[in-house]
Write a protein that holds these residues in place. Sequence first.
Motif, short mmCIF file in Angstrom:
data_model
loop_
_atom_site.label_atom_id
_atom_site.label_comp_id
_atom_site.label_asym_id
_atom_site.label_seq_id
_atom_site.Cartn_x
_atom_site.Cartn_y
_atom_site.Cartn_z
N GLY A 1 34.83 41.62 37.84
CA GLY A 1 35.33 40.31 37.41
C GLY A 1 36.39 39.74 38.31
N TRP A 2 36.51 40.19 39.54
CA TRP A 2 37.59 39.75 40.42
C TRP A 2 37.55 38.25 40.69
N HIS A 3 36.34 37.68 40.70
CA HIS A 3 36.19 36.27 41.05
C HIS A 3 36.85 35.35 40.03
N GLN A 4 37.20 35.88 38.84
CA GLN A 4 37.86 35.05 37.83
C GLN A 4 39.37 34.93 38.07
N ALA A 5 39.90 35.73 38.98
CA ALA A 5 41.33 35.67 39.30
C ALA A 5 41.64 34.37 40.03
N ASP A 6 42.57 33.62 39.49
CA ASP A 6 42.90 32.31 40.05
C ASP A 6 43.37 32.45 41.50
N GLY A 7 42.72 31.73 42.41
CA GLY A 7 43.11 31.71 43.81
C GLY A 7 42.55 32.82 44.65
N LEU A 8 42.00 33.87 44.03
CA LEU A 8 41.52 35.00 44.81
C LEU A 8 40.22 34.65 45.55
N VAL A 9 39.31 33.97 44.87
CA VAL A 9 38.07 33.54 45.53
C VAL A 9 38.41 32.65 46.72
N GLN A 10 39.33 31.74 46.51
CA GLN A 10 39.68 30.82 47.58
C GLN A 10 40.28 31.55 48.77
N ALA A 11 41.06 32.60 48.50
CA ALA A 11 41.65 33.37 49.59
C ALA A 11 40.57 34.02 50.44
N PHE A 12 39.56 34.61 49.79
CA PHE A 12 38.47 35.24 50.54
C PHE A 12 37.65 34.19 51.28
N VAL A 13 37.38 33.07 50.62
CA VAL A 13 36.59 32.01 51.26
C VAL A 13 37.31 31.49 52.49
N ARG A 14 38.63 31.26 52.37
CA ARG A 14 39.38 30.76 53.52
C ARG A 14 39.40 31.77 54.65
N THR A 15 39.51 33.05 54.31
CA THR A 15 39.49 34.08 55.34
C THR A 15 38.19 34.02 56.13
N ALA A 16 37.07 33.88 55.42
CA ALA A 16 35.78 33.84 56.09
C ALA A 16 35.63 32.57 56.93
N LEU A 17 35.93 31.43 56.34
CA LEU A 17 35.68 30.16 57.02
C LEU A 17 36.70 29.88 58.12
N ASP A 18 37.89 30.44 58.02
CA ASP A 18 38.90 30.21 59.06
C ASP A 18 38.82 31.26 60.16
N SER A 19 37.83 32.10 60.14
CA SER A 19 37.69 33.14 61.16
C SER A 19 37.38 32.52 62.51
N THR A 20 37.64 33.30 63.55
CA THR A 20 37.34 32.83 64.90
C THR A 20 35.84 32.99 65.20
N ALA A 21 35.40 32.35 66.26
CA ALA A 21 33.97 32.35 66.57
C ALA A 21 33.47 33.72 66.99
N ASP A 22 34.37 34.59 67.43
CA ASP A 22 33.94 35.91 67.89
C ASP A 22 34.36 37.03 66.95
#
Length: 802
Positions: free
Chosen positions: A573-594
Motif C-alpha cells: 500500500g505504499w502508493h497511498q502515502a501522500d507525496g511518495l508516488v510523486q517522489a518516485f515519479v520525479r526521480t524517474a522522469l528527472d533522470s539523466t539520459a544515460d
Amino acid sequence: MNLQQMHYTSTATVGPGGSGFRLTASSPELPITLLGEAEQLIGYEPPLDAPLHPSAEELALFPVAFSHNRLSDGSRLLYRIIRTSPGRGGRHGNFHAHAVRLSDHSGLPGGLLPIEAWESPSWADRTPDGGAPDPLPSLSPARRIDKKGLFEFVHARADRLEAFLADVRTLFRTPDAPQLLVVERDSVHTAYWIAIASAVLPRDLADRLTFTTYTRRPMLARQQIVGAFPDADFDYGSAAAEQRYRVHDCTGGPSSPARTEHDPWAAVAARIWLAGRPALFAEAARRTGVGTAPGAGSDHDPRDDADRLAALAAREGIILDSNGRTAAARWVRRHTAGGGLTEAVRTPLLTTVAAGGTDRTPEEWTVLGTLTEEFASSAFRTTAAPLRRDLRAELDRVAGDPATPLVRFLTLLRLAEALRVDRSPVLPILTERLTAALLDEASADRKVVRAALDAHTELRCAVLDALDRTAATGDPHPIVRLLAAELPGADLTGRPHLRMCAEVTDDPAREGGEAPPDDPAERPARMRKLTLTAGPEHQESPTVLRTAFRLVWGGRPLPTAEAARLLAELPAGWHQADGLVQAFVRTALDSTADDPEAPGLAKALLKSILGCGTELAPRERAALLLLEQAGDIADGAALPGCTGRVVALRRQAVPLEPGVEERLSRALAQRLLGVDPPPAPGELPDLIHSGDECLLRAYAREAQGRAVRELLRCTPPTYAAVCFVAWHTAPEMSGLWDEIRTELLVSVLRPEVRRMTTEDIEEVRRCLRQVGGQWAEMFHEWDRFGVLGRLSGRWRGRPGRP
C-alpha cells in the motif's frame, strides 16, 4: 478658647483699590496687618441680573459667598458674605461679612471641616452692638447640606462627577495645580461640589482645601475651588490657553475636556457617591495610614489608592466598571498573597467582581486569571455564574482573534479550569496556536508554551497529538529538533510519527555513530528501522511510510538506484502515502539520459502503481511509458510498431522532461538506423508522417554521426541500399523531412557511394532490384552524376572499400 472674629459691612461707594467693605467689629487680639490683608480678600459683587431693589424674598435668593482662604502668616480665614438690604448705593446695596481666623495647626473646634460650617447658625447677619464681637467658642454644624439633598445633587450632576473628582485628586499634588472653576446658578450647588470634594480627600487635606462658593471675578480668585455664576467676568478661551483652570460648567457652557489619562480612582469614587456610600472615603483614608493626597509622594503608586477604594466599594456590593473591578481584583491578589484577607471580606468582594455589569477589558481578564485559586473555592460555585458566562464569551472571542497574545489565551484557560467552564470549543484553536509557537524557533512564546504544557495535562496531550499529525502531513524535521530541545522525555505512546522523530533524535548517526545520516547505502535500511519504531500496527501505514521517507531523504532528490532498491522493499500500500508516488515519479522522469536505472524504475513504477488501480496524471503516465519504451528500444526488446506508439505517447507527454526526451530520441533514431535487428518496414514512415520535429532532428543527427558512416563503410553494400530507400521514402511529405533526407543523401550517402567499387555499386543495385519497383532505376539515375564525375579515368583506378 474663642474664635477670633471680624465683621465687615459694605460702604455706599467703592474707592480705588478698595473692596467696598469696611471693618465694623473685630476681636481685640487680631493684629492690624492681618485685618488689612483680610479686607483685601473680602469682597462681593452681585450677579449682573440681580434686581436693583430686591424684596425681602429676593434678598434670600442672592448668592452666598462662603470662602476659606490661606493668609500670609499661615493661618486661615473662613468667612461668609450675604446681602442684607437694598441700601442706598444702587445695585451694590448693603452686604455683611462675618469672618473667623483659624490657626495653621488646628481647624474649627470640634473637628468640623470648613465646608461643614456652610450656613451655620453661628454666622451673624449684622455687626454686633457695641462694636465688639460676642464670644464664639465654635461654629455649629450646617443644617442646609443634608445627606438626602447632597445625594440628589450627586445624581443630578452624575455626568460631571467623575471628571470633577479626577481634578480634585490633583489639587494637592503640585503647588501650581490648576484651580477648579465650578459654574452653577446657585451658590448652594457650589457648596455641594465643595462638600463632595472634601468628602473624598483625606481629612487633613479637606481641612486645608481653599474655596469660595461665589465670586463675580473668578480670574482674580486664588482659592483651589472657585464658584461662579454664568455671567461671571471670565473668558473660557483665554483661560483654557493659560491652562490655569479646569472648568466644570453645569449650566450648559463650555467645560474643560476630559483628561487624556483615565483616572480609575475617580471612576470608583463617582460610583461610590452615586451609591450613597461616602463613608467609604474615610475608611479608605484610615487604611492608607498616611495623611497625603491620593497619589501624592514620589514613591507612592496612585494605583494603590484606586485599588483600595475599589476593594471597599466591591466589598459593599457597589457595581463597578471594568477598570474598577480590575483594581479591586488587583487589591485582592496583593493581600491574599500576604494572608491578610479574611473570608468575610474576600467573598463579597470577589462576588461583586464576578457579577460584572459592563464589558470586561483585557486587563481585567489578566488580573482575574491570577485569582484562579480563589475562584476555584466552593464559595463561588453559585455566585460566579455571571463570570462563567462572560468567560465563555471571552474564550470564543479570543479564539476567533489571531492577534490575541498567547499568554492571555492561556490565562483565560487557567481561569476556565478553575471555574469549570467547558473549554472543548476553543481547545483545538489553542492547540493549533501552541503547536505553531513550538515549531517557530524564533517565537518568544516557546517558554510560555512549555510552562503551560507542564501545568496542563490536557493541553500537553492535545499538543503532542497535533505534533504527531503535523509530522504525518508536513515536514517532520522541525519536530525532530523540537523533541530534542523542548519536549525531552515526552510520552509518545500511540503517536507513531513522533516516535520516529524521536528515533532520529536518538540516532547515533546524528552524533558521529556508525554511519553518517546521508550515506546513500544506508538510507533504505534506516527507513525500514524507522517504520519498525512506529510499531507493528503502524509500520505499513501510508502516513508512517511518508514520514519515514521524509525523515531519511528530507528535501534531497531520491537517486534512481536507491529508488529502485526502496521500491522493491515497500509494502503493497505504499502508493497511498501522500507525496511518495510523486517522489518516485520525479526521480524517474528527472533522470539523466544515460542513467542505466531509470527505464527499469519506470517499468517497476508503472507495474506497481497501475497494478493497484492508482491513477497517475495523464502526462506523467505517458512520460513514464516513454521512458520505459526508450529502455526497451535501447535493449532491443521493443515490439514492432514502437515508433507509432512513441509518436502517440509524445503528444500526451508534452512537455517531456529533457533527459527522457534525449534518451527516447536517441534510442528511436538508433533503432531506425540500425541493422541488428533492422527496423520494421513501417517504423520510419510512422516517424515521417508524425512530423515530430524533435524526433526527426534526432534521426538526422544520428544519421550524420560516426556510427552510420561506419556502417556504410564496414558492412556489406546492402546497408547503402537500405539508406537509399529510407531517405527516398515519402518525398514531399513535409518540408522538414525533405530538408533532412536531401541533406542525408548529399552529405552522408553520396560521399560513401563515391568510395565504392564497381562491384559494390552493382551489389547495391542488385539489392534494390530485390526490393522491387523502380528503386534500382532511381539509384542509377541518382548515381549518374557520380559516373560523369568519374569519366576522367579514375573510375576503375579508385581503391576498393576497406
